[in-house]
Design a protein around this motif. Structure first.
Motif, short mmCIF file in Angstrom:
data_model
loop_
_atom_site.label_atom_id
_atom_site.label_comp_id
_atom_site.label_asym_id
_atom_site.label_seq_id
_atom_site.Cartn_x
_atom_site.Cartn_y
_atom_site.Cartn_z
N MET A 1 -49.82 50.04 89.83
CA MET A 1 -49.14 48.57 89.79
C MET A 1 -49.45 47.95 90.85
SD MET A 1 -46.66 46.19 87.60
CE MET A 1 -47.60 44.97 87.16
N THR A 2 -50.06 46.62 91.24
CA THR A 2 -50.95 46.27 92.30
C THR A 2 -49.27 44.71 92.43
OG1 THR A 2 -52.99 46.76 92.64
CG2 THR A 2 -52.00 44.61 94.17
N GLU A 3 -49.06 44.32 93.65
CA GLU A 3 -47.92 42.94 93.07
C GLU A 3 -49.25 42.16 93.92
OE1 GLU A 3 -44.43 43.13 94.71
OE2 GLU A 3 -44.53 44.45 95.89
N THR A 4 -48.95 40.69 94.16
CA THR A 4 -49.60 39.94 94.97
C THR A 4 -48.77 38.81 95.33
OG1 THR A 4 -50.66 38.48 93.27
CG2 THR A 4 -52.32 39.65 94.07
N LYS A 5 -49.06 38.12 96.87
CA LYS A 5 -48.02 37.35 97.01
C LYS A 5 -49.08 36.35 97.84
CE LYS A 5 -44.20 37.66 99.13
NZ LYS A 5 -42.63 38.44 99.74
N SER A 6 -48.83 35.03 97.83
CA SER A 6 -49.20 33.68 98.81
C SER A 6 -48.67 33.48 99.91
CB SER A 6 -50.62 32.81 97.83
OG SER A 6 -50.05 32.78 97.44
N MET A 7 -48.65 32.88 100.91
CA MET A 7 -47.78 32.18 102.11
C MET A 7 -48.57 30.52 102.37
SD MET A 7 -46.37 35.23 103.30
CE MET A 7 -45.21 34.82 104.06
N LYS A 8 -47.65 29.71 102.38
CA LYS A 8 -48.25 28.84 103.51
C LYS A 8 -47.54 28.99 104.71
CE LYS A 8 -48.04 25.21 100.00
NZ LYS A 8 -47.51 23.11 99.94
N VAL A 9 -48.56 29.36 106.08
CA VAL A 9 -47.80 29.37 107.35
C VAL A 9 -48.88 28.62 108.03
CG1 VAL A 9 -47.10 31.59 106.85
CG2 VAL A 9 -49.28 31.02 107.45
N SER A 10 -48.47 27.98 108.96
CA SER A 10 -48.30 27.28 109.86
C SER A 10 -50.01 27.43 110.45
CB SER A 10 -47.92 26.53 111.03
OG SER A 10 -47.93 27.44 112.49
N THR A 11 -51.75 26.93 111.25
CA THR A 11 -52.00 27.90 112.18
C THR A 11 -51.57 28.99 112.81
OG1 THR A 11 -52.50 26.01 113.29
CG2 THR A 11 -54.03 25.92 111.54
N GLU A 12 -50.79 28.70 113.73
CA GLU A 12 -50.40 29.25 114.95
C GLU A 12 -49.64 29.72 114.61
OE1 GLU A 12 -48.97 25.65 114.20
OE2 GLU A 12 -50.53 24.80 115.48
#
Length: 142
Positions: A1-12
């Motif tokens: 099974m595969t888990e996914t994660k998305s994140m918001k980060v600053s460009t820096e």
């Protein structure tokens, strides 16, 4: 099974985040820079103003195989790392620093300055009054 994660980060922080996630077994999938501008009208004190807000960040997507070797240990280490990172105390704001300076540091500086002035006066008195008196007393004794 595969888990996914998305994140918001600053460009820096983009590369640092990618490197950090790789350390815990995540595979980098995609990166998308988001630039959002919003304009709306606001009424303030009878005048109408055009207010524009903007948001710029990078959305990163990662995946990880839950059947990979050491998955449970990696997940635990990841949780430990990020919970410790989140507990970092925030830096002192400019306003807080100004208040602390006025309430704590400024009085301390004044106190030190007054003690320094007293010390200099004492040293002057020692050199001009006390030490000559001692020397005179010695000379009287022979």
């Amino acid at each position: 099974m595969t888990e996914t994660k998305s994140m918001k980060v600053s460009t820096e922080q983009e590369q640092e985040c990618i490197d950090s996630m790789r350390d815990f077994g995540w595979e980098f999938k995609s990166s998308q820079e988001i630039n959002v501008k919003d304009s709306h009208l606001e009424s303030r004190g009878g005048s109408l103003y055009n207010v524009t807000t903007s948001e710029n960040y990078v959305k990163l997507v990662f995946s990880r195989d839950t059947n990979m070797p050491h998955y449970a240990e990696l997940k635990q280490l990841e949780n430990t790392y990020y919970s410790t990172l989140a507990a970092q105390p925030s830096p002192i704001s400019g306003k807080t620093a100004a208040v602390l300076f006025i309430l704590l540091i400024f009085p301390c500086v004044l106190y030190i300055m007054s003690k320094t002035k007293q010390r200099k006066e004492w040293e002057k008195n020692m050199a001009e009054v006390a030490l000559p008196a001692r020397e005179k007393a010695r000379s009287l004794l022979g």
